[in-house]
Structures are given as structure tokens and as C-alpha cells.
Design an enzyme around this catalytic site. Structure first.
Site, PDB file in Angstrom:
ATOM      1  N   CYS A 124       0.828  -1.192   0.000  1.00  0.00           N
ATOM      2  CA  CYS A 124       0.000   0.000   0.000  1.00  0.00           C
ATOM      3  C   CYS A 124       0.869   1.249   0.000  1.00  0.00           C
ATOM      4  O   CYS A 124       0.610   2.209  -0.697  1.00  0.00           O
ATOM      5  CB  CYS A 124      -0.903  -0.030   1.236  1.00  0.00           C
ATOM      6  SG  CYS A 124      -1.946   1.414   1.474  1.00  0.00           S
ATOM      7  N   GLY A 151      -5.042  -2.806   8.707  1.00  0.00           N
ATOM      8  CA  GLY A 151      -4.149  -2.843   7.557  1.00  0.00           C
ATOM      9  C   GLY A 151      -4.322  -1.605   6.709  1.00  0.00           C
ATOM     10  O   GLY A 151      -4.644  -0.530   7.218  1.00  0.00           O
ATOM     11  N   CYS A 152      -4.098  -1.728   5.423  1.00  0.00           N
ATOM     12  CA  CYS A 152      -4.204  -0.591   4.507  1.00  0.00           C
ATOM     13  C   CYS A 152      -5.589   0.039   4.587  1.00  0.00           C
ATOM     14  O   CYS A 152      -6.599  -0.649   4.424  1.00  0.00           O
ATOM     15  CB  CYS A 152      -3.922  -1.050   3.079  1.00  0.00           C
ATOM     16  SG  CYS A 152      -3.946   0.289   1.873  1.00  0.00           S
ATOM     17  N   PHE A 153      -5.644   1.347   4.813  1.00  0.00           N
ATOM     18  CA  PHE A 153      -6.948   1.982   4.985  1.00  0.00           C
ATOM     19  C   PHE A 153      -7.770   2.044   3.711  1.00  0.00           C
ATOM     20  O   PHE A 153      -8.985   2.207   3.764  1.00  0.00           O
ATOM     21  CB  PHE A 153      -6.855   3.355   5.651  1.00  0.00           C
ATOM     22  CG  PHE A 153      -5.781   4.299   5.171  1.00  0.00           C
ATOM     23  CD1 PHE A 153      -5.246   4.250   3.890  1.00  0.00           C
ATOM     24  CD2 PHE A 153      -5.290   5.271   6.040  1.00  0.00           C
ATOM     25  CE1 PHE A 153      -4.270   5.135   3.475  1.00  0.00           C
ATOM     26  CE2 PHE A 153      -4.313   6.178   5.636  1.00  0.00           C
ATOM     27  CZ  PHE A 153      -3.797   6.112   4.348  1.00  0.00           C
TER      28      PHE A 153
END
Length: 214
Positions: free
Chosen positions: A18, A47-49
């Protein structure tokens, strides 16, 4: 040879993180960050927004999920600082929802269903404390809902490892830069989006029996 090359290329793309694919040159206007009169707010990190955003925005009763940072001590976080893992913040989403249409318990269930809560300080190809799993609570009732879901999942035997999601009181949320908001919708061609975000979301949608907008 060609098949081997394609397979190798796909594996390289798959493990782009990301953090490595962000683009600073695309200003994206965001929705209101102030809850409406009939809205409540919940905050999660998984995790990745970008991934968390689309998960919650897909649910009926959720008006918006804003990408940002929470859980740390830095009072002026930005993407570059958070990416070092030294601010204490995790990539998070602030969820604005109508409790008459979707319950907090359903949001918590969606939160756990859209990640692997046994992964410590990572999700998939994204690694570091900024990608850790956190369920933030604003009151005792919310904490009880989170604890109950962890207890239910543990008893179900779904995971062979211990759930490591942090359960902590909410303190402060800092919205991320505009170019991160609605990232998947605005960048469907991005390799990370195509090979990580979308497959993860489709897996969630297949497994989680929620009410979806579309």
C-alpha cells in the site's frame, strides 16, 4: 517461458505494498467529517486503509468511511511519518453510520471478517505497526461488543492462532491526506488495488452475510 514470466510478474505486483503505490498528485474531495444528527461514529484499523474504506462504505447504513491515522502519540501525523512506524499511529478508518440501519455489533463483525486478526503488525503484503489490527471503543458497551466477537471467533475454531487485535479506548483520529480518500474508486487500475484490495474485498463480500448497498 511466457507463462513463467507472467507468473513471476504477477507475484511481483502482488507484493507491492500500500505504501509503495500512493500518488500525491490527485486531490480528492472528501465528505463531511462531522456526524449528522442521527449518526454515530466508529473507528477501526485493519491494515491498509484503502481496503477498510471500501469494506465499510459497502454496508447499508454507513454514510462514509474516512481514511486516517489513530492509535499513536504524534499530534501532527502525515503519511510519510506514519509509514516509518515510529508515530505509534495505525492506518485507520472513521466510520459514520446510522444506528437505526446498522448496529455497532454488525460493524465489529464486518471488521473482523475483513481481515486476518491473528496477523501481528501486518495484513497481507503490508507489514509494520502502522498496519496493526485495532478496534477502538468509545464506551463500555462498545468494548463489550468487541470482546464478545473475539470470544465468539475464538470459540468457533476459525483461527488456529490467537487473535492479536488490540482493543483500546478511542482518543483521537486524524484524517489522511485527500489523495488517500476513496482511493480504490479513483484508482481501479492501480496494481495494488487490482491484486490485493479488490480480491480481499471480494473475499470479504463472499464470506460476510451483511446488507450491502449494491
Amino acid at each position: 517461458m511466457i507463462k513463467s514470466f507472467i507468473a513471476t510478474l504477477a507475484s511481483v505486483i502482488l507484493f507491492i505494498s500500500c505504501a509503495q503505490t500512493q500518488n500525491k498528485n490527485v486531490p480528492i474531495p472528501t465528505g463531511s467529517k462531522t456526524p449528522g444528527p442521527n449518526e454515530a461514529v466508529a473507528t477501526f484499523a485493519e491494515g491498509c486503509f484503502w481496503h477498510a474504506e471500501i469494506v465499510f462504505q459497502s454496508l447499508t447504513g454507513v454514510r462514509d468511511a474516512v481514511s486516517g491515522y489513530s492509535g499513536g502519540t504524534d499530534k501532527n501525523p502525515d503519511y510519510e511519518k506514519v509509514s516509518t512506524g515510529e508515530t505509534g499511529h495505525a492506518e485507520s478508518v472513521q466510520v459514520y453510520y446510522d444506528p437505526s440501519k446498522i448496529s455497532y455489533e454488525t460493524l465489529v463483525a464486518a471488521f473482523f471478517a475483513s481481515q486476518d486478526p491473528t496477523e501481528l503488525n501486518r495484513q497481507g503484503p503490508d507489514e509494520g505497526t502502522q498496519y496493526r489490527s485495532i478496534a477502538f471503543y468509545r464506551n463500555d458497551k462498545e468494548k463489550q461488543a468487541i470482546d464478545a466477537e473475539i470470544k465468539r471467533l475464538t470459540a468457533s475454531g476459525k483461527y488456529h492462532s490467537k487473535i492479536v487485535t488490540q482493543v483500546v479506548p478511542f482518543a483521537k483520529f486524524y484524517p489522511a491526506e485527500d489523495y488517500h480518500q476513496e482511493y480504490i474508486s479513483h484508482h481501479p487500475e492501480n496494481p495494488y488495488v487490482q491484486n490485493v484490495s479488490i480480491p480481499d474485498y471480494m473475499k470479504f463480500r463472499k464470506e460476510f452475510k451483511g446488507n450491502y448497498k449494491l
